[in-house]
Design a protein around this motif. Sequence first.
Motif, PDB file in Angstrom:
ATOM      1  N   MET A 189     -65.405  -3.259 -18.626  1.00 27.48           N
ATOM      2  CA  MET A 189     -64.686  -3.760 -17.459  1.00 27.48           C
ATOM      3  C   MET A 189     -63.883  -4.989 -17.867  1.00 27.48           C
ATOM      4  O   MET A 189     -64.378  -5.849 -18.594  1.00 27.48           O
ATOM      5  CB  MET A 189     -65.654  -4.138 -16.333  1.00 27.48           C
ATOM      6  CG  MET A 189     -64.967  -4.569 -15.018  1.00 27.48           C
ATOM      7  SD  MET A 189     -64.330  -6.278 -14.981  1.00 27.48           S
ATOM      8  CE  MET A 189     -65.833  -7.215 -14.909  1.00 27.48           C
ATOM      9  N   VAL A 200     -56.509  -8.128 -10.910  1.00 27.67           N
ATOM     10  CA  VAL A 200     -56.383  -6.736 -11.328  1.00 27.67           C
ATOM     11  C   VAL A 200     -57.609  -6.393 -12.166  1.00 27.67           C
ATOM     12  O   VAL A 200     -57.918  -7.083 -13.138  1.00 27.67           O
ATOM     13  CB  VAL A 200     -55.096  -6.505 -12.146  1.00 27.67           C
ATOM     14  CG1 VAL A 200     -55.051  -5.070 -12.672  1.00 27.67           C
ATOM     15  CG2 VAL A 200     -53.864  -6.803 -11.302  1.00 27.67           C
ATOM     16  N   THR A 201     -58.329  -5.341 -11.750  1.00 31.57           N
ATOM     17  CA  THR A 201     -59.566  -4.958 -12.427  1.00 31.57           C
ATOM     18  C   THR A 201     -59.461  -3.526 -12.929  1.00 31.57           C
ATOM     19  O   THR A 201     -58.967  -2.649 -12.213  1.00 31.57           O
ATOM     20  CB  THR A 201     -60.770  -5.073 -11.473  1.00 31.57           C
ATOM     21  OG1 THR A 201     -60.845  -6.412 -10.967  1.00 31.57           O
ATOM     22  CG2 THR A 201     -62.064  -4.741 -12.199  1.00 31.57           C
ATOM     23  N   GLN A 202     -59.928  -3.318 -14.164  1.00 30.06           N
ATOM     24  CA  GLN A 202     -59.944  -1.968 -14.723  1.00 30.06           C
ATOM     25  C   GLN A 202     -61.320  -1.676 -15.299  1.00 30.06           C
ATOM     26  O   GLN A 202     -61.954  -2.550 -15.911  1.00 30.06           O
ATOM     27  CB  GLN A 202     -58.873  -1.809 -15.804  1.00 30.06           C
ATOM     28  CG  GLN A 202     -57.461  -1.711 -15.275  1.00 30.06           C
ATOM     29  CD  GLN A 202     -56.492  -1.171 -16.314  1.00 30.06           C
ATOM     30  OE1 GLN A 202     -56.883  -0.501 -17.264  1.00 30.06           O
ATOM     31  NE2 GLN A 202     -55.222  -1.477 -16.136  1.00 30.06           N
ATOM     32  N   TYR A 203     -61.763  -0.428 -15.121  1.00 28.52           N
ATOM     33  CA  TYR A 203     -63.007   0.067 -15.704  1.00 28.52           C
ATOM     34  C   TYR A 203     -62.684   1.255 -16.603  1.00 28.52           C
ATOM     35  O   TYR A 203     -61.749   2.013 -16.331  1.00 28.52           O
ATOM     36  CB  TYR A 203     -63.983   0.532 -14.614  1.00 28.52           C
ATOM     37  CG  TYR A 203     -64.525  -0.569 -13.737  1.00 28.52           C
ATOM     38  CD1 TYR A 203     -65.723  -1.194 -14.045  1.00 28.52           C
ATOM     39  CD2 TYR A 203     -63.831  -0.962 -12.596  1.00 28.52           C
ATOM     40  CE1 TYR A 203     -66.222  -2.209 -13.225  1.00 28.52           C
ATOM     41  CE2 TYR A 203     -64.322  -1.973 -11.776  1.00 28.52           C
ATOM     42  CZ  TYR A 203     -65.518  -2.585 -12.100  1.00 28.52           C
ATOM     43  OH  TYR A 203     -66.001  -3.576 -11.283  1.00 28.52           O
ATOM     44  N   GLN A 204     -63.474   1.415 -17.641  1.00 24.96           N
ATOM     45  CA  GLN A 204     -63.265   2.564 -18.520  1.00 24.96           C
ATOM     46  C   GLN A 204     -64.607   2.978 -19.119  1.00 24.96           C
ATOM     47  O   GLN A 204     -65.378   2.138 -19.592  1.00 24.96           O
ATOM     48  CB  GLN A 204     -62.290   2.191 -19.644  1.00 24.96           C
ATOM     49  CG  GLN A 204     -61.934   3.333 -20.585  1.00 24.96           C
ATOM     50  CD  GLN A 204     -60.801   2.938 -21.524  1.00 24.96           C
ATOM     51  OE1 GLN A 204     -59.746   2.481 -21.084  1.00 24.96           O
ATOM     52  NE2 GLN A 204     -61.014   3.094 -22.815  1.00 24.96           N
ATOM     53  N   MET A 214     -57.461  -0.456 -23.670  1.00 19.45           N
ATOM     54  CA  MET A 214     -57.293  -0.710 -22.244  1.00 19.45           C
ATOM     55  C   MET A 214     -56.136  -1.698 -22.082  1.00 19.45           C
ATOM     56  O   MET A 214     -56.105  -2.738 -22.748  1.00 19.45           O
ATOM     57  CB  MET A 214     -58.567  -1.296 -21.634  1.00 19.45           C
ATOM     58  CG  MET A 214     -58.429  -1.676 -20.164  1.00 19.45           C
ATOM     59  SD  MET A 214     -59.903  -2.515 -19.508  1.00 19.45           S
ATOM     60  CE  MET A 214     -61.028  -1.127 -19.387  1.00 19.45           C
ATOM     61  N   THR A 215     -55.187  -1.375 -21.211  1.00 19.03           N
ATOM     62  CA  THR A 215     -54.004  -2.206 -21.021  1.00 19.03           C
ATOM     63  C   THR A 215     -53.915  -2.665 -19.575  1.00 19.03           C
ATOM     64  O   THR A 215     -54.174  -1.892 -18.654  1.00 19.03           O
ATOM     65  CB  THR A 215     -52.722  -1.422 -21.376  1.00 19.03           C
ATOM     66  OG1 THR A 215     -52.823  -0.939 -22.713  1.00 19.03           O
ATOM     67  CG2 THR A 215     -51.495  -2.317 -21.266  1.00 19.03           C
ATOM     68  N   ILE A 216     -53.559  -3.928 -19.388  1.00 18.17           N
ATOM     69  CA  ILE A 216     -53.314  -4.477 -18.043  1.00 18.17           C
ATOM     70  C   ILE A 216     -51.947  -5.139 -18.039  1.00 18.17           C
ATOM     71  O   ILE A 216     -51.653  -5.997 -18.869  1.00 18.17           O
ATOM     72  CB  ILE A 216     -54.401  -5.488 -17.632  1.00 18.17           C
ATOM     73  CG1 ILE A 216     -55.732  -4.760 -17.408  1.00 18.17           C
ATOM     74  CG2 ILE A 216     -53.988  -6.237 -16.363  1.00 18.17           C
ATOM     75  CD1 ILE A 216     -56.840  -5.648 -16.885  1.00 18.17           C
TER      76      ILE A 216
END
Length: 314
Positions: A189, A200-204, A214-216
């Motif tokens: 995360m 902005v939050t990303q999970y993988q 992972m790119t933001i």
Amino acid sequence: MRSKYLVRSFATLCGLLLTIFVVSCKPSIPSEYIQPSEMEDMLYDYHLSMAIANRDGYTDIKQKAFKLAVMRKYDVSEEKFDKSLQYYIRHTEKLHDIYIELTKRLENEARTQGASESELAQYGDIKSKGDTTDIWRGNRTLILSPYAPVDRESFEIKADTAFHKGDRLLLSFNSQFIIQDGMRDAIIMMAVTYTNDSTVTQYQHISSDSRNTMTIDAGDSLRIKNIRGYFLMLKGQQPTTTFKLLILSDIHLVRMHVRKQEATQPADSVKESDPIRTIGGEPVSSQSPPSQPTPPTRTPADAMKERGIPNRSR
């Protein structure tokens, strides 16, 4: 005079005995476990065999067959291998040292198979190059198991004046599993908070031995204020006697400045005579370089054959 000589001799003897005592008390790995050099070789062959299993479609049966093939090569029982891994899991600093060397060997193996330097580590050697900087400050290699307190690793980076509006972030790392039984499952995360307090939050999910990215990118109008995240290995339903291990290596978090004119300029507006520029890089001539002979393809199966591991995928 004689008494001074005896005092010096006694002091020298005491120093020698103390040195011998310290060396003899240095912790070593008990003989009933696989020693680090052999464990490194076995794990190297294990990961080569897993590369074939993943290429042809991963199954628990294939994983078991390849693991047993490696055991037979080194004449080590599965029980001894499992007990040794449990020992190294309890002494993660020893396993960390093994994987530092193992990562280098696996990278060299990929290189001999024809992987380019950019494929191996697109941003691996970046410290600070123009508009592209590796801002990761933690350990490059992490070892996780599903059991607390080593089931997660958190990170936080606070932005400084080097951050600009429109910065993009690229997190990349290698994942390698060693699992006795059960599913491969972990989560990464990353949450980025901007100066307007939006996040902005990303999970993988991580479920295989591979290179993960992972790119933001929140556009060119916001400036990064804070970056937080964690790696978490999930326990699943297996009993606590089952070992599961996840090795994360070659971790990089790259911050890229994107110049507005470069981001919005149409591709057809670039003149043929203009150099092509990469983000943070030097001008590159648009003229194609002379073709080089293509090196012969060398697959993981070839590497396994050279090291005497039977290919169980056939």
